[in-house]
Enzyme design. Structure first.
Site, PDB file in Angstrom:
ATOM      1  N   HIS A  41      56.009  -8.675  -1.195  1.00  0.00           N
ATOM      2  CA  HIS A  41      56.008  -9.669  -2.347  1.00  0.00           C
ATOM      3  C   HIS A  41      56.732  -9.172  -3.344  1.00  0.00           C
ATOM      4  O   HIS A  41      57.125 -10.054  -4.560  1.00  0.00           O
ATOM      5  CB  HIS A  41      54.755 -10.349  -2.726  1.00  0.00           C
ATOM      6  CG  HIS A  41      54.155 -11.135  -1.589  1.00  0.00           C
ATOM      7  ND1 HIS A  41      54.495 -12.370  -1.344  1.00  0.00           N
ATOM      8  CD2 HIS A  41      53.192 -10.859  -0.806  1.00  0.00           C
ATOM      9  CE1 HIS A  41      53.672 -12.987  -0.371  1.00  0.00           C
ATOM     10  NE2 HIS A  41      52.697 -11.886  -0.008  1.00  0.00           N
ATOM     11  N   SER A  42      57.143  -7.851  -3.319  1.00  0.00           N
ATOM     12  CA  SER A  42      57.798  -7.194  -4.406  1.00  0.00           C
ATOM     13  C   SER A  42      59.299  -7.444  -4.733  1.00  0.00           C
ATOM     14  O   SER A  42      59.391  -7.371  -5.866  1.00  0.00           O
ATOM     15  CB  SER A  42      57.715  -5.736  -4.206  1.00  0.00           C
ATOM     16  OG  SER A  42      58.630  -5.460  -3.176  1.00  0.00           O
ATOM     17  N   MET A  43      59.817  -8.218  -4.241  1.00  0.00           N
ATOM     18  CA  MET A  43      60.997  -8.848  -4.547  1.00  0.00           C
ATOM     19  C   MET A  43      61.317 -10.328  -4.753  1.00  0.00           C
ATOM     20  O   MET A  43      62.333 -10.692  -5.000  1.00  0.00           O
ATOM     21  CB  MET A  43      62.238  -8.466  -3.379  1.00  0.00           C
ATOM     22  CG  MET A  43      62.664  -6.925  -3.449  1.00  0.00           C
ATOM     23  SD  MET A  43      63.289  -6.347  -4.886  1.00  0.00           S
ATOM     24  CE  MET A  43      64.915  -7.177  -4.951  1.00  0.00           C
TER      25      MET A  43
END
Length: 163
Positions: free
Chosen positions: A36-38
């Site tokens: 989910h980091s982008m």
């Protein structure tokens, strides 16, 4: 259909499969986002096309979204390059400054605060500094520092699915 023509089709099929595998290993690959980091740019389950040969001829640039090897674990990460060799990076009031200039980052979903790495930091030669666009939920260079170019696998060039 003769046995000879069947053999020819099998040989052609095997060559095509072999060429396809070599292209995927060396030049281009389809990857699936598993983090989910982008977010907001890319979401879990998105299918992306990665250019794996580009960085054999050029270095990553600020703004490139790259696939890299996590320096701490045996996993691949997707991150945005925010600093290249020689850049001085600072974090002030949740904003990223590169060489003294505040960066306009419309793709960032939350403020950028330090995690473990001390700022300001100067990116060393043959390295890049990477951050996720979802700065509140991203294991990135604020945790593990600048990334050696040898850990950068390739550049994301497009989203294949969903369009």
């Amino acid at each position: 259909m003769s046995l000879r023509s069947i053999r020819q089709y099998v040989v052609i099929l095997l060559i095509a499969i072999g060429v396809s595998l070599v292209i995927q290993k060396v030049a281009y690959a389809q990857i699936v986002v598993q983090q989910h980091s982008m977010e907001v740019t890319y979401h879990e389950g998105d299918r992306l096309l990665e250019n794996k040969w580009l960085y054999h001829f050029a270095k990553p640039e600020r703004g490139d979204v790259v696939i890299l090897q996590d320096p701490d674990e045996d996993i691949r990460l997707i991150k945005r390059v925010v600093g290249i060799a020689g850049d001085k990076l600072e974090l002030r009031q949740g904003k990223l400054l590169v060489n003294g200039s505040e960066q306009i980052e419309p793709y960032v979903s939350s403020p950028t605060f330090p995690v473990q790495v001390q700022f300001p930091i100067v990116v060393p030669e043959d390295a890049v500094f990477v951050l996720g666009d979802n700065r509140g939920n991203s294991k990135d260079s604020r945790v593990f520092g600048a990334i050696p170019l040898s850990l950068v696998e390739g550049k994301v060039i497009t989203r294949l699915w969903p369009l």
